[in-house]
Design a protein around this motif. Structure first.
Motif, short mmCIF file in Angstrom:
data_model
loop_
_atom_site.label_atom_id
_atom_site.label_comp_id
_atom_site.label_asym_id
_atom_site.label_seq_id
_atom_site.Cartn_x
_atom_site.Cartn_y
_atom_site.Cartn_z
N ILE A 1 -19.30 -0.10 39.24
CA ILE A 1 -20.05 -0.84 38.24
C ILE A 1 -21.30 -0.08 37.84
O ILE A 1 -22.05 0.40 38.70
N VAL A 2 -21.53 0.05 36.54
CA VAL A 2 -22.74 0.69 36.03
C VAL A 2 -23.82 -0.37 35.93
O VAL A 2 -23.71 -1.32 35.14
N ALA B 1 -15.23 3.58 35.80
CA ALA B 1 -16.50 2.86 35.65
C ALA B 1 -16.33 1.57 34.87
O ALA B 1 -15.49 1.47 33.98
N GLU B 2 -17.15 0.60 35.21
CA GLU B 2 -17.20 -0.68 34.51
C GLU B 2 -18.64 -0.96 34.12
O GLU B 2 -19.50 -1.06 34.99
N VAL B 3 -18.91 -1.05 32.85
CA VAL B 3 -20.27 -1.27 32.36
C VAL B 3 -20.65 -2.74 32.51
O VAL B 3 -19.96 -3.62 31.99
N GLU C 1 -18.70 -10.26 26.77
CA GLU C 1 -20.17 -10.21 26.84
C GLU C 1 -20.70 -8.80 26.59
O GLU C 1 -21.62 -8.60 25.80
N VAL C 2 -20.09 -7.83 27.25
CA VAL C 2 -20.54 -6.44 27.09
C VAL C 2 -20.31 -5.97 25.66
O VAL C 2 -21.15 -5.29 25.07
N ALA D 1 -26.39 -3.26 32.18
CA ALA D 1 -26.38 -1.87 31.72
C ALA D 1 -26.20 -1.82 30.20
O ALA D 1 -26.83 -1.00 29.52
N ALA D 2 -25.34 -2.69 29.68
CA ALA D 2 -25.12 -2.74 28.23
C ALA D 2 -26.42 -3.03 27.49
O ALA D 2 -26.69 -2.45 26.43
N LYS D 3 -27.26 -3.90 28.06
CA LYS D 3 -28.54 -4.22 27.43
C LYS D 3 -29.46 -3.00 27.41
O LYS D 3 -30.17 -2.76 26.42
#
Length: 212
Positions: free
Chosen positions: A97-98, A127-129, A160-161, A133-135
């Motif tokens: 997870i990022v 990887a999973e954002v 959501e991401v 992290a997206a914010k």
């Protein structure tokens, strides 16, 4: 695929990395239609020429997500400026997870090497954002975020991401292949097909590295 080309009498060596999946054998997000090929004419069967037709989802294999994918009034793939998809980019390796801290570290590394590359981040690895992290990426005014998965964020709950990044006007480059690419700065060309009104598009994404 990696191609090496000598430039200026061998002073520079340009490496071209094909980071795209082959279309007919590509990975497909669960529930999406798979690419299909139909041979219309075949010289082997006596026809005058070979002719192939195919059908596929805009999000099969290596593809672009335009804001319109999740944002009702977002830009469609044909209305996004081409310089979003073409320019300097930074490849960062990460597995798992990022987090927000991970995203901050990736952006700082990219900016130190090339400020323009920090606008286009490609994440190498399984990887999973996360939404956090997206914010961070969205607040940095990133133009493009790429990853090797068929979706940015959790596969079972990607909305959501996507809303965070696409809502900020960024585009996503999903389903890339970076196994043969090291961390660092490259020139990216991930131009999508010119599909009027579409929410996404397949693309032939490549990275170019020039070395002395």
């Amino acid at each position: 695929m990696e191609i090496q080309i000598g430039i200026c009498g061998g002073e520079y060596e340009m490496k071209i990395y094909d980071i795209s999946q082959e279309v007919f054998g590509c990975q497909v997000y669960p529930g999406d239609p798979t690419p299909k090929k139909r041979v219309i004419s075949s010289m082997e069967k006596g026809d005058l020429y070979n002719l192939t037709a195919f059908s596929m989802c805009a999000h099969n294999g290596t593809h672009i997500d335009a804001p319109f994918h999740f944002i009702k009034d977002g830009k469609t793939v044909d209305s996004v400026s081409l310089d979003t998809f073409i320019g300097m980019a930074y490849v960062a390796e990460h597995n798992g997870i990022v987090s927000a801290d991970d995203a901050t570290e990736i952006l700082e590394k990219a900016k130190k090497q090339n400020s323009e590359a920090a606008k286009r981040i490609l994440i190498k690895g399984d990887a999973e954002v996360s939404a956090e992290a997206a914010k961070v990426f969205a607040e940095s005014n990133i133009l493009l975020l790429g990853n090797e998965s068929q979706t940015v964020g959790p596969e079972n709950a990607p909305m959501e991401v996507h809303l965070i990044l696409l809502g900020a006007g960024a585009v996503l480059l999903e389903g890339i292949r970076l196994a043969k690419v090291s961390e660092g700065v490259y020139f990216l060309n991930a131009a999508p097909l010119n599909l009027s009104g579409a929410d996404g598009s397949p693309c032939r994404a490549i990275l170019i590295a020039a070395e002395r």
